[in-house]
Design an enzyme around this catalytic site. Structure first.
Site, mmCIF file in Angstrom:
data_model
loop_
_atom_site.group_PDB
_atom_site.id
_atom_site.type_symbol
_atom_site.label_atom_id
_atom_site.label_comp_id
_atom_site.label_asym_id
_atom_site.label_seq_id
_atom_site.Cartn_x
_atom_site.Cartn_y
_atom_site.Cartn_z
ATOM 1 N N HIS A 105 -2.996 6.483 4.334
ATOM 2 C CA HIS A 105 -1.926 5.512 4.583
ATOM 3 C C HIS A 105 -0.531 6.043 4.215
ATOM 4 O O HIS A 105 0.317 5.296 3.738
ATOM 5 C CB HIS A 105 -2.194 4.189 3.864
ATOM 6 N N CYS A 162 0.779 -1.248 0.000
ATOM 7 C CA CYS A 162 0.000 0.000 0.000
ATOM 8 C C CYS A 162 0.805 1.289 0.000
ATOM 9 O O CYS A 162 0.716 2.096 -0.922
ATOM 10 C CB CYS A 162 -0.933 0.003 1.212
#
Length: 563
Positions: free
Chosen positions: A144, A88
């Site tokens: 994130h 990610c």
């Protein structure tokens, strides 16, 4: 679980109107005709899916129902030689900076919720460049990229507004996230405030609603950039029941839920596209769709027929689903085999927006708009997938195997033209066919076991001829291996130290009213840089060092009963 309204359309109205109906949404609709004097700068909509596998979209696998994405891709340009990162944080950082992760210090793992780390503050982000070009910038979805202090938040990194989550994984309804036993907190934010009031709403549908509201409140005469980072289809596997029913024939429960999540996301994208048309943006818009990494088969996703999975440098981990849909594309309805990397969106979109690209040092991405729009030859010939000096060294790798150019124990991967080279430990390397068996222990799916040679630390593949990485050919092309090892050494000399600090106990949500929020003061030094670590891989040239290295390896072999 409750059924929630999708962007002003109830489920029954969607069914009665026809989910696959599209003609009424054509650019000639009345709403889009109203905006004759649309701004010259195109509206940019970037949609990023999370953990969606290569086999998890309708035009790669007809068993997955994604009619909206299938049609958007068919009418635009499918990117069938498109690469992202295997996890990610790196993909998101490269999208927003246009730089390889070795140039931002994020080359190892992800940013965890308790780490005092974030996207380096000296990096000028894509939304900041678009703001300079006169754009209104908005983010909806998963960040994130760190949040330990307020300067790291999306609203301080170029976005006028932000609605979404800061951590890597939350419950789709409650927005709770745990970073270890007993370290749990709520993670949904509106701007820089905790959005407690939205608990209970399914995130995929909620994010589509938020995008529609942004479009409704903005003038299509002014350029807008919206970055929509769905948490779908990342774990936990959760979807409204009406989508799960569509896959009731699937014996594998994880695959059933995962497929339902993909279809729900497809419907959310349909509603976003409807809003673009309804509010007058569509004719002057560019919509880009991308995955952030490959799927995790143990969590219902699938990358077949590619090798490997999320977290690996095999094609299943780094080859992404991608397409561009826009009335502004000159040659639509194409499949592009040009090499494209996620870093390319930064210069492509800034240039398309009429922005200024005078970055120093230069970006790692390329402006590929002519390649996408007109089918021109791509300027990109090479991709550094990564060099991770903190990943565990492969036991059998060495400088000698690397022809004195590179320590093959180090995890690294590079693509140049047709060729792909991997060193060190690339990660789990099996081919996993679609999950068709019931989800019983040990029988989730048929595994096609990888071939012998798992102790190898140098792999070479002709990806054009062998996209499934079944024939390792390093012994047949030693000159290619040597050239690519030299390229890895070149890139390594340009890398910066890894940012990977230890967890900070001050981050515990119990200390902040039960929510994940920034915890460090603004005047604290950059903890990410302070905690930087880098394993030196410089070759030792002295004779006594070589002798020590020889006896160390000999001892390791004796201890492991390998001689």
């Amino acid at each position: 679980m409750a059924v929630y309204t999708l962007t002003g359309f109830s489920l029954m109205s969607l069914l009665s109107f026809g989910y696959l109906s599209w003609d009424w949404m054509k650019p000639g609709a009345a709403k889009t005709k109203a905006v004759v004097g649309a701004a010259r700068k195109p509206h940019i909509i970037f949609i990023l899916a999370d953990d969606q596998g290569y086999h998890d979209i309708g035009y790669h696998n007809s068993a997955i129902r994604t009619p909206t994405m299938d049609q958007l891709a068919a009418e635009g340009v499918k990117l069938e030689n498109y690469y992202v990162q295997p996890i990610c944080t790196p993909s998101r950082s490269q999208l927003l900076t246009g730089r390889y992760q070795i140039h931002t210090g994020l080359q190892h793992s992800i940013i965890r919720p308790r780490q005092p780390n974030c996207l380096p503050l000296d990096q000028v982000t894509l939304p900041q460049k678009l703001q300079e070009a006169g754009y209104s910038t908005h983010m909806v979805g998963k960040w994130h990229l760190g949040f330990y202090k307020k300067d790291c938040l999306p609203t301080r990194r170029g976005f006028d507004t932000f609605f979404g989550t800061l951590t890597g994984s939350t419950d789709y309804y409650t927005y709770d996230n745990c970073d270890g036993p007993g370290v749990c907190g709520f993670d949904l934010h509106d701007g820089e405030n905790v959005a407690w009031e939205h608990s209970g709403k399914y995130s995929t549908s909620l994010y589509a609603q938020k995008v529609a509201k942004i479009l409704a409140s903005h003038s299509p005469k002014e350029p807008i950039f919206i970055y929509i980072a769905f948490q779908a289809v990342h774990t936990p596997l959760q979807a409204p029941k009406e989508y799960i029913y569509q896959y009731s024939s699937y014996g594998n429960v994880a695959r059933r839920k995962y497929a339902a999540m993909v279809t729900c996301m497809d419907e959310a994208i349909m509603n976003i596209t409807l809003a673009l048309k309804q509010y007058g943006y569509y004719d002057n818009s560019v919509l880009i769709y991308s995955t952030d990494n490959g799927a995790q088969p143990f969590s219902g996703g699938n990358n077949w027929p590619l090798r490997g999975r999320k977290g690996t440098y095999w094609e299943g981990g780094v080859r992404g689903i991608g397409f561009v849909h826009s009335p502004l594309i000159k040659k639509r309805g194409r499949v592009s085999k040009s090499l494209v990397h996620i870093t390319d969106w930064y210069p492509t979109l800034v240039t398309l927006a009429g922005g200024n690209l005078t970055e120093s040092p230069p970006l790692d991405g390329y402006d590929l708009w002519k390649t996408i729009s007109k089918g021109k030859k791509s300027p990109r010939k090479e991709i550094l997938h990564n060099i991770d000096p903190l990943h565990s060294l492969a036991k059998s790798g060495s400088w000698e195997e690397g022809q004195g150019l590179w320590n093959t124990a180090v995890q690294a991967a590079i693509r140049q033209g047709d060729w792909k080279l991997l060193t060190g430990d690339p990660g789990y390397g099996d081919w996993i066919p679609p999950q068709t068996l019931p989800s019983l222990p040990g029988t989730w799916w048929n595994l096609e076991r990888q071939r012998p040679g798992h102790r190898r630390t140098v792999w070479l593949f002709n990806i054009t001829a062998d996209p499934f990485e079944r024939e390792e050919v390093s012994s047949k092309h030693p000159a290619v291996v040597k050239r690519l090892l030299a390229r890895l050494a070149h890139y390594d000399r340009t890398s910066i130290p890894v940012r990977y600090p230890a967890d900070d106990p001050r981050a515990n949500p119990e200390l902040h009213g039960g929510a994940w929020v920034p915890w460090a003061s603004e005047d604290e030094e950059d903890q990410g840089a302070k905690g930087a670590v880098r394993r030196k891989s410089k070759r030792k040239n002295c004779k006594i060092c070589k002798l020590k290295s020889f006896f160390k390896k000999l001892n390791m072999r004796i201890m492991s009963n390998r001689i």
